[in-house]
Write a protein that holds these residues in place. Sequence first.
Motif, mmCIF file in Angstrom:
data_model
loop_
_atom_site.group_PDB
_atom_site.id
_atom_site.type_symbol
_atom_site.label_atom_id
_atom_site.label_comp_id
_atom_site.label_asym_id
_atom_site.label_seq_id
_atom_site.Cartn_x
_atom_site.Cartn_y
_atom_site.Cartn_z
ATOM 1 N N VAL A 863 0.845 -1.210 0.000
ATOM 2 C CA VAL A 863 0.000 0.000 0.000
ATOM 3 C C VAL A 863 0.865 1.240 0.000
ATOM 4 O O VAL A 863 0.595 2.198 -0.731
ATOM 5 N N VAL A 864 1.928 1.225 0.802
ATOM 6 C CA VAL A 864 2.832 2.372 0.871
ATOM 7 C C VAL A 864 3.492 2.612 -0.484
ATOM 8 O O VAL A 864 3.619 3.764 -0.941
ATOM 9 N N GLU A 865 3.889 1.516 -1.162
ATOM 10 C CA GLU A 865 4.540 1.646 -2.468
ATOM 11 C C GLU A 865 3.596 2.270 -3.504
ATOM 12 O O GLU A 865 4.031 2.999 -4.402
ATOM 13 N N ASN A 866 2.287 1.970 -3.416
ATOM 14 C CA ASN A 866 1.318 2.449 -4.406
ATOM 15 C C ASN A 866 0.379 3.513 -3.833
ATOM 16 O O ASN A 866 -0.738 3.698 -4.315
ATOM 17 N N MET A 867 0.836 4.226 -2.799
ATOM 18 C CA MET A 867 -0.067 5.115 -2.071
ATOM 19 C C MET A 867 -0.642 6.219 -2.957
ATOM 20 O O MET A 867 -1.853 6.491 -2.945
ATOM 21 N N ASP A 868 0.184 6.838 -3.772
ATOM 22 C CA ASP A 868 -0.293 7.954 -4.598
ATOM 23 C C ASP A 868 -1.370 7.493 -5.560
ATOM 24 O O ASP A 868 -2.403 8.157 -5.735
ATOM 25 N N VAL A 869 -1.120 6.373 -6.206
ATOM 26 C CA VAL A 869 -2.082 5.854 -7.179
ATOM 27 C C VAL A 869 -3.388 5.493 -6.477
ATOM 28 O O VAL A 869 -4.488 5.799 -6.968
ATOM 29 N N LEU A 870 -3.293 4.867 -5.314
ATOM 30 C CA LEU A 870 -4.491 4.433 -4.597
ATOM 31 C C LEU A 870 -5.323 5.624 -4.126
ATOM 32 O O LEU A 870 -6.563 5.568 -4.143
ATOM 33 N N VAL A 871 -4.652 6.708 -3.711
ATOM 34 C CA VAL A 871 -5.388 7.928 -3.299
ATOM 35 C C VAL A 871 -6.162 8.493 -4.472
ATOM 36 O O VAL A 871 -7.356 8.868 -4.341
ATOM 37 N N GLN A 872 -5.537 8.519 -5.649
ATOM 38 C CA GLN A 872 -6.222 9.041 -6.838
ATOM 39 C C GLN A 872 -7.372 8.123 -7.245
ATOM 40 O O GLN A 872 -8.447 8.607 -7.632
ATOM 41 N N MET A 873 -7.167 6.813 -7.138
ATOM 42 C CA MET A 873 -8.227 5.877 -7.520
ATOM 43 C C MET A 873 -9.416 5.992 -6.572
ATOM 44 O O MET A 873 -10.573 5.875 -6.970
ATOM 45 N N LYS A 874 -9.125 6.263 -5.290
ATOM 46 C CA LYS A 874 -10.208 6.423 -4.318
ATOM 47 C C LYS A 874 -11.038 7.654 -4.649
ATOM 48 O O LYS A 874 -12.273 7.652 -4.520
ATOM 49 N N ASN A 875 -10.373 8.688 -5.115
ATOM 50 C CA ASN A 875 -11.081 9.938 -5.405
ATOM 51 C C ASN A 875 -11.757 9.925 -6.759
ATOM 52 O O ASN A 875 -12.699 10.692 -7.002
ATOM 53 N N ASN A 876 -11.296 9.066 -7.694
ATOM 54 C CA ASN A 876 -11.811 9.085 -9.074
ATOM 55 C C ASN A 876 -12.442 7.763 -9.477
ATOM 56 O O ASN A 876 -12.442 7.413 -10.657
ATOM 57 N N PHE A 877 -12.972 7.030 -8.509
ATOM 58 C CA PHE A 877 -13.500 5.703 -8.855
ATOM 59 C C PHE A 877 -14.708 5.774 -9.780
ATOM 60 O O PHE A 877 -15.032 4.820 -10.481
ATOM 61 N N ASP A 878 -15.384 6.954 -9.855
ATOM 62 C CA ASP A 878 -16.569 7.076 -10.715
ATOM 63 C C ASP A 878 -16.223 7.619 -12.085
ATOM 64 O O ASP A 878 -17.115 7.978 -12.871
ATOM 65 N N LYS A 879 -14.939 7.708 -12.413
ATOM 66 C CA LYS A 879 -14.483 8.203 -13.722
ATOM 67 C C LYS A 879 -13.759 7.074 -14.433
ATOM 68 O O LYS A 879 -12.579 6.827 -14.168
ATOM 69 N N PRO A 880 -14.442 6.335 -15.289
ATOM 70 C CA PRO A 880 -13.864 5.131 -15.941
ATOM 71 C C PRO A 880 -12.562 5.408 -16.678
ATOM 72 O O PRO A 880 -11.626 4.625 -16.601
ATOM 73 N N GLU A 881 -12.513 6.551 -17.404
ATOM 74 C CA GLU A 881 -11.296 6.805 -18.171
ATOM 75 C C GLU A 881 -10.093 6.978 -17.250
ATOM 76 O O GLU A 881 -9.000 6.452 -17.501
ATOM 77 N N GLU A 882 -10.302 7.772 -16.180
ATOM 78 C CA GLU A 882 -9.215 7.985 -15.217
ATOM 79 C C GLU A 882 -8.786 6.661 -14.575
ATOM 80 O O GLU A 882 -7.602 6.386 -14.372
#
Length: 1096
Positions: A863-882
């Motif tokens: 989780v620590v290694e992929n933290m930035d990506v996971l934060v963005q995915m949490k915020n943009n889960f309703d945007k399929p392209e993102e």
Amino acid sequence: MDYQQKLAEKLTILNERGNGVLIRMNYIKKTCGDPKLRPSFLTDKAMESAIKYINKRFPNIDYRGNIVSQNLTSIQRQKSEVLSNTTSYYESFLDVIEFRDHVYELLNTIDACQCFFDITTNFDFTKNYLDLIITYTSVIITLSRIDDKKALVGMFNCAHEMTNGSSDPSYPRLGQMFLEYDHPWKKLTEEFGPHTKAVTTALLSLKMVYPRRNLPAEQWRSAQLLSLLSAPAAMLDSACCDTMACEYLSMETMERWIIIGFLLCHSSLNSNQASQELWKMGLRSGIYLTLTRDEVLNIHKVSEDLFDNIKGYNKRIADIKECREHVLVNGGAMHRERRHFLRGALKELCKVLEDEPGLLGPKALFVFMALSFSRDEILWLVRHSENMPKLKVPEDYIDNQLAELLYYMQKLRGLMRKYNNVVQRYHVQYLAQFDALVLNDTIQNMYVCPEEESVLMSSFVSTLSGLSVKQVDNKEEFDFRALRLDWLRLQAYTSVNKAPLPLKDYPDLAKVMNLTQFHTKMVDAVEEMLYETSELSIFCFYPRVFEKMFTQSSEEVTMKRYLMAFPLACAHFSQSGDPLCPEEVSVHLRLCVTFLEQIAKQTSTVVLEICAEQRNLCDQLLPKHCAETISAARYRKQKKQMPKKGEVQKEKPGAESLRKDRTVANNMDKLHLMLTELCSCYSLCGDFVVFDHIVVPTEFLISQLETRLSEIIVRMTNYNQTTQEITRPSDLLAGIRAYVANLHSLSCYINVDVTRLVKSVLLQQTQPLDSHGGQTITTLYTNWFLESLLRQASNSLIVHCPTLHCFMSQVTDTEPSFRAEEFSDISELQALAELIGAYGLKFLSENLMWHITSQVTELKKMVVENMDVLVQMKNNFDKPEEMVNLKKRLTGGENVLKRMTIIGVILSFRAMVQECLKDVTLSIYELASAAGLPCDIDPSLVAAIRSMQTDNTSPDEEHKLSRLLLVYIAVSLPLLALDPNSFYNREHGGHNNNIHCLARAINQLAAAMFTIQNKNIEQQLKEFLLLASSTLLQLGQNVERMEIKNRESIYLLLHMVGIVEESPFLSQDMLESCFPYVLLRNAYREVYKSFIVTLG
């Protein structure tokens, strides 16, 4: 004048003192002769020259010359240490001088008084006189055998002169005594020359006693010695005679008197035929005589060496050789036959007295005679076994049935103690109503009665006349020691020459008083009499012989019931000490413990062999063995060809009980017979005291059984770490039940708490290690389930089946080492729960939690290694392209799911085990979990994850990691569709790669982490559900890609076998709000389409 000599008092005191001095001399001899105990100053190399010089010059040692100073410098340097170390030895040697002076004085006084000695008349006076002579002689002989006595005394005097400037005043006398006794027998015979008449008179009084006692077993048998049944009409008559004390007088004591007495006063051997006959009879009794402890005298060698240097004794030397030859040829066999007779006689006596304890009153003399005769034979065997001569028939000196004789001796001792009240009542009445009257009549018939004697005898009558049975009923303490001492005084007064009342002229008085003395001892001195007639502390000083005798007896099946007599004999050891030598070292408890452990080992071996046999029989009745029987029945029903005649038909259970001849004993018969014999020995006594320690024999058995049973249970597990083989829990449980059932039958033989034993053993098996630090079944099964079953389940070789509530092995090309369903179904896990209990399952759970925490640690790193990506995915889960772009940047999704699956498999296994613990009863969650009840939040998991936290991370950071971990899992779920094993198996109720266990892992891990962080679990899981639904809905849009193959099986993770169904925090309404139910319905239809449903 005669009253002022106090001969009786002096004899009593000097005998007691002499015995202490003798023990002290023996202790010094043993200490100096044993390399392990030898004083350090005697082994010090620096002292070698000084010791050599002292030994060479002793006793005239010059302490001031130049040559001397060179030899004694080592003592000069350590004079204070030498003085303190040698003082006790020096003072002990001074005790010998003091004792010798008093003995000289008393013997001269007795000679001057021309005392009369007759063992049948003035028994106590004669016995004390002869005992003093033998004790004095033994002290001098033992002193002469101390090789270092000159060095010890010389070193003390040297250090004393160097410290004080002058020698010790007693040193010249001590040195002179050592020189005089360089040849002790020569000096002793010179000393006793003047006492020859008195000693010979005393010894010749034995001619009426010793020959009567020294008879072969054939004559004992023909006279029906010690038999109460030989004359039924006289059974209630009091056993008495004119020489009561002589009847139980030790043969060894008499032989010591005769042999040593005639050596000291040998002139009568050439002049008196009676002396010669008595002496020769003594020489034919054996080869060795005891001086003290294990110090013996080779009677023939000593006699021959002494007479060899005296003129006119050639005939006596020939007599000695003839007697020695007689002993070598006949001695062993004669004593063997005596022991054989005594075994039967004591057995009969015990049986009669056990049945009719009232006979102990009139027949008490028989008991003490039996004990004394038996003790004499045992002492003879012990000293001759240790110093066995070279013989053609050594078997005569080996007795593998000695246990029986010891056993019945202990039985008789026990009966005398148990029914002491019966003995007291009888003899109190006898003293008051018979002895007092006879004694009074005897006194009245005396024509001369001086004042002093009259006072003593009147006090005897008044003391005896005042006795009544009420005193016994009221448990009053009796003490007749004063009366017995007065009788000894009276014997001394009346045994001197020209006494006003000569005892030899009044034999009736002597008979009455000797009889009365015996009766008083039956009232207040039974313990003293038991010590006198049956004390066996000699074994304390012959430990090797004692152990050898025990081993020989234990090898005989018929002797096993008597083995408890050996440890019980160790209770006598505490009686062997003397205040004058408190530091004397003996074997103490070691021998007793050794014997009890050996008996317990033999008993436990037999018990557990019977249990093993019964376990094998129970094993034949297990369901797994019924296949052959069913197959044979099926053959008969279908009328198919049976196996060929050459093939051996397997016997059915129970065939072992069919017998053609009941006299033929099988193995179980022999084992039960041996168990009966061994258990019988525990009935001798419940406990006994050895050196102030209370010893309970059955506790040794319990201890042995506990140790052995623990080993057997672990061995029955059959755990092989290499091949990963182990016994099924249900089979092990059946085996343990068979053992326990048979162990309970042990309480039918002896009074042991088998329930406590079983509880102790089984409770130890619920811990990681038993009381001896060995592995338990808890450890073995924990290792096996972790290393074998769960490891293969992690690799999808074994699949978790929610429908069947077990784990099942997958079908592969290679043959599996075990079938998982045979070890993990409900019955097996219930058996496991019963075996290792709540404590064992707690240990198993802790190990499972350790594996989970190690996976969580790795997950957090990812989780620590992929933290930035996971934060963005949490915020943009309703945007399929993102999300598509972010997924490409996300790494390790398969690894996350794999680790979460492993956690899920472990938690699923733990849940199955917990369900099987409901029948076992132990803050609320912990209590419920320990009792096997389900909890919304797993307390063990909470505790395990809490222990992972460190001070370096803040609660907010932990919470962030936990939320992102759920995001990581949610966005990685579509990857499962790529695995062909992700297909849902309706039969198993799960997926072939165990991904259905993800649901349990997600729910329980999330609940545990957010409980620690004090966050709302339901809210966090709703977020996860929303994110997971979104990513899975996107999976449905990829119509042409590989993910579509197992899409429906992945959808089911959210529903029935999935996250919502498993979670106490999520509901179907929540799921419906974010994932269309129609997709779930279609997924079920697609998954179940491939299965053919058959009816009937």
